[in-house]
Design an enzyme around this catalytic site. Structure first.
Site, PDB file in Angstrom:
ATOM      1  CG  HIS A  56      -1.969  -1.025   1.216  1.00 48.69           C
ATOM      2  ND1 HIS A  56      -3.007  -1.017   2.117  1.00 48.69           N
ATOM      3  CD2 HIS A  56      -2.179  -2.102   0.424  1.00 48.69           C
ATOM      4  CE1 HIS A  56      -3.809  -2.035   1.881  1.00 48.69           C
ATOM      5  NE2 HIS A  56      -3.314  -2.723   0.856  1.00 48.69           N
ATOM      6  CD  GLU A  58      -2.042   4.089   3.293  1.00 49.03           C
ATOM      7  OE1 GLU A  58      -3.218   4.347   3.580  1.00 49.03           O
ATOM      8  OE2 GLU A  58      -1.726   3.250   2.408  1.00 49.03           O
TER       9      GLU A  58
END
Length: 149
Positions: A56, A58
């Site tokens: 992801h 993040e």
């Protein structure tokens, strides 16, 4: 004196990353990590390219910022991400001790708030920054994806 480097300024940078993800066929989530008005990590989702469910935006940003800083803690850093982090990303952000998270669109199905995931007690959260733009990009991606199938 007005600081031009506000939450909207950096969210625009995260949206640019989300557009890159969109163009690569990735779910369009972009993220930047900032310290003292300086971008130290700039990433987007790479789950399809890397064939990795943990890739992801993040998670990529945390790794990149930690490498830049030479340590695992992201105190005094702010994450700008176009979509509310999921519980996996929120868990990693908890352990990174990031000081602030600013996100655009809420994820009412998989977001950390819906899932009841806790962040570090010292982490400040700001939601809804450029939420409309982030939501529109996400909608456009899934409409295009449905039309291709």
């Amino acid at each position: 004196m007005i600081n031009p480097f506000d939450d909207t300024y950096f969210m625009k940078k995260a949206l640019q990353e989300a557009e890159v993800a969109f163009d690569k066929g990735e779910i369009p989530v972009g993220a930047v990590i900032v310290v003292e008005d300086r971008v130290i990590a700039r990433t987007h989702n790479l789950t399809e390219l890397l064939n990795d469910v943990t890739a992801h935006a993040e998670m990529q940003a945390i790794t990149s910022a930690a490498n830049f800083l030479g340590g695992k803690y992201l105190t005094n850093c702010t994450l700008y991400v176009t979509l509310e982090p999921c519980q996996m990303c929120a868990g990693a952000l908890y352990w990174s001790q990031i000081s602030k998270i600013v996100y655009g669109a809420s994820d009412l199905q998989r977001g950390f708030q819906t899932m009841g995931t806790k962040l570090h007690p010292k982490t400040e959260v700001v939601s809804g920054v450029m939420a409309e733009e982030a939501s529109e990009l996400m909608k456009r991606f899934f409409i295009q994806k449905r039309n291709l199938n």
